[in-house]
Design an enzyme around this catalytic site. Structure first.
Site, PDB file in Angstrom:
ATOM      1  N   THR A   1     -22.837   1.108  10.911  1.00  0.00           N
ATOM      2  CA  THR A   1     -22.009  -0.033  10.517  1.00  0.00           C
ATOM      3  C   THR A   1     -20.600   0.423  10.124  1.00  0.00           C
ATOM      4  O   THR A   1     -19.604  -0.201  10.472  1.00  0.00           O
ATOM      5  CB  THR A   1     -22.675  -0.781   9.344  1.00  0.00           C
ATOM      6  OG1 THR A   1     -23.983  -1.168   9.738  1.00  0.00           O
ATOM      7  CG2 THR A   1     -21.887  -2.013   8.952  1.00  0.00           C
TER       8      THR A   1
ATOM      9  N   LYS B   1     -20.378   8.815 -11.161  1.00  0.00           N
ATOM     10  CA  LYS B   1     -20.085   9.160 -12.555  1.00  0.00           C
ATOM     11  C   LYS B   1     -20.259   7.958 -13.477  1.00  0.00           C
ATOM     12  O   LYS B   1     -19.850   7.983 -14.625  1.00  0.00           O
ATOM     13  CB  LYS B   1     -18.664   9.719 -12.663  1.00  0.00           C
ATOM     14  CG  LYS B   1     -18.472  10.984 -11.839  1.00  0.00           C
ATOM     15  CD  LYS B   1     -17.064  11.549 -11.989  1.00  0.00           C
ATOM     16  CE  LYS B   1     -16.783  12.606 -10.932  1.00  0.00           C
ATOM     17  NZ  LYS B   1     -15.827  12.126  -9.919  1.00  0.00           N
TER      18      LYS B   1
ATOM     19  N   HIS C   1     -26.030  -9.678   5.737  1.00  0.00           N
ATOM     20  CA  HIS C   1     -25.253  -8.743   6.561  1.00  0.00           C
ATOM     21  C   HIS C   1     -24.579  -9.622   7.616  1.00  0.00           C
ATOM     22  O   HIS C   1     -24.969  -9.614   8.778  1.00  0.00           O
ATOM     23  CB  HIS C   1     -26.213  -7.721   7.180  1.00  0.00           C
ATOM     24  CG  HIS C   1     -25.535  -6.581   7.883  1.00  0.00           C
ATOM     25  ND1 HIS C   1     -24.167  -6.375   7.849  1.00  0.00           N
ATOM     26  CD2 HIS C   1     -26.039  -5.577   8.643  1.00  0.00           C
ATOM     27  CE1 HIS C   1     -23.876  -5.296   8.562  1.00  0.00           C
ATOM     28  NE2 HIS C   1     -24.993  -4.806   9.055  1.00  0.00           N
TER      29      HIS C   1
END
Ligand SMILES: [Zn+2]
Lengths: 156, 307
Positions: free
Chosen positions: B52, B80, B129
């Site tokens: 994709t 993080k 999607h």
């Protein structure tokens, strides 16, 4: 009947100005308190539960002094207490009385049932559209697009 | 569609589908056009999806846009502990449009709410999607010369396949007849069937595909994953029934085309690849044109496109 109402009044003192939420199913009284965020307000609040009721057998009642709610806000309690009545009191007089209605949108108070929904992973207020079909009420998550059925509703 | 995010197939109307597909057709004829040369496209892939991402980046690059972003969140600040909101706000300083893929459902909707620039959802968990759906529509329209009145068969995992759910919903805008072929355990969810019912369209359910193939215009194959079955023996028992072999296409209509969202594992045998009815590789290629069309429409540059 008049006698019954009077006895209830004696158990939970009348208020001069404010909002009364009556005919709450006893098992939902504390959920209603949570949904309306009443544990955080400074107003005088009186709560009665397991009171005798002609309509429900037993009922709960909440009286909030000097506070009025937006209908959008109060209607959220219809999810847990569809039988509840909203009464607005001014100068000891009932100026408005109506049954609560299930709102079209429910924000912040309900958790999405989908464990993979972004609202369960980041600090994001939930937002649902209420869908009522013949097979019952369900909430459509505006984020993950999954449905939470009425019996699966959990409050944040 | 200018400046609008595309998060869910529910966000666009039938007219907008047509607008995207029409523009994609122009890009298919002429894919290298310098119409987005002043724009920066960010591709944020919080989970890897090489296929994709490359399709979007190829679409942007061929139109002269600059592309920034990351291919895998494990190498970015996200690992993080940065919140999605902070990542989106930061990246929106550097780019004009954000293409994002994320493992959590609803992430793209949320990103579009906090982002000052438009967001295209390139997959949010098992939810939506929409560009896959648009390229499927494009492939159907191109091979059948129409979208209305198609007989389509969906084969395989209809329960968990978001591609299938989105395409079913999109096709309820057209006069589609649905043939749903799956094992009992993987039937189309009733919430998706409800869309078909609401549109007053017909659907038929089967557990085997042989009798269905001669009736349909599109055969949409999907992969059945073993982990979807509580009982591994059940998987072994049913999996063979949902494999397409070339010989099974002998009785098919002349206009039938086989689609598959790719990657395939073994649900289409390789002898099908040489059959002119196999269309899944062109289908993936069509994804580039559809994504070019979307980027161009959202950035408002469609007037520059030559046909
Ligand atoms: Zn959700």
């Amino acid at each position: 009947m008049a006698k019954q109402e009077k006895r209830t009044e004696l158990k939970v003192t009348a208020i001069e100005n404010g909002t009364v939420i009556d005919h709450i199913p006893p098992q939902s009284v504390f959920q209603v308190i949570n949904i309306l965020g009443l544990s955080r307000v400074k107003n005088q609040i009186m709560v009665g539960t397991n009171l005798d009721s002609q309509k429900l057998g037993k009922k709960g009642i909440i009286k909030v002094s000097k506070k009025y709610f937006e209908s959008e806000e109060i209607n959220k309690i219809a999810l847990v207490a569809p039988s509840a009545t909203l009464i607005v009191i001014k100068d000891f007089t009932v100026v408005y009385k109506a049954k609560v209605e299930i709102p079209q949108h429910i924000t912040k108070i309900v958790k999405c049932i989908n464990p993979n929904c972004i609202t369960n992973h980041e600090d994001i207020p939930t937002n649902f559209t209420v869908i009522e079909r013949e097979d019952g009420l369900r909430l459509h998550c505006n984020y993950c697009e999954k449905y939470t059925k009425k019996e699966n509703i959990h409050f944040v | 569609m200018k400046n609008k995010s595309l998060i869910s197939i529910h966000d666009i109307t039938r007219e907008q589908y047509d607008e995207v597909l029409d523009l994609a057709e122009k890009f298919e004829k002429n894919p290298k056009q310098d119409v987005l040369n002043k724009w920066v496209v960010a591709t944020l892939f919080f989970e890897p999806s090489t296929r994709t991402r490359l399709s979007f980046e190829s679409a942007a690059n061929q139109l002269g846009a600059r592309v920034i972003g990351f291919a895998d969140a494990s190498t970015s600040s996200v690992k993080k502990g940065e919140t999605l909101k902070d990542t989106i706000l930061t990246v929106s300083n550097y780019s004009d449009i954000i293409v994002m893929r994320h493992p959590k459902e609803g992430s793209a909707r949320y990103a579009s709410e906090v982002s000052p620039v438009p967001v295209i959802n390139a997959g949010d968990g098992a939810n939506q999607h929409p560009t896959q759906c648009l390229l499927d529509l494009y492939s159907i329209r191109k091979t059948q010369k129409k979208l209305d009145g198609i007989n389509i068969a969906f084969v395989g995992d209809l329960k968990y396949g978001r591609t299938v759910h989105s395409l079913v919903q999109a096709l309820t805008n057209y006069k589609t007849t649905f043939h749903l072929i799956s094992p009992e355990e993987l039937k189309l969810p009733s919430s998706v069937k409800q869309y078909i019912k609401d549109a007053n369209l017909e659907y038929h359910q089967y557990t085997e595909m042989d009798e269905v193939i001669p009736k349909v215009d599109i055969l949409y194959m999907t992969r059945i994953q073993q982990e979807r079955f509580a009982d591994p023996l059940e998987y072994e028992r049913v999996k063979g029934a949902y494999i397409l072999r070339d010989s099974m296409l002998a009785e098919a209509k002349k206009n039938l085309r086989v689609l598959h969202p790719l990657p395939r594992v073994n649900e289409i045998t390789e002898d099908v690849d040489d059959n002119p009815k196999a269309y899944y590789f062109q289908q993936a290629q069509n994804g580039v044109y559809v994504r070019q069309a979307l980027l161009t429409l959202i950035l408002g540059e469609e007037k520059k496109v030559k046909s």
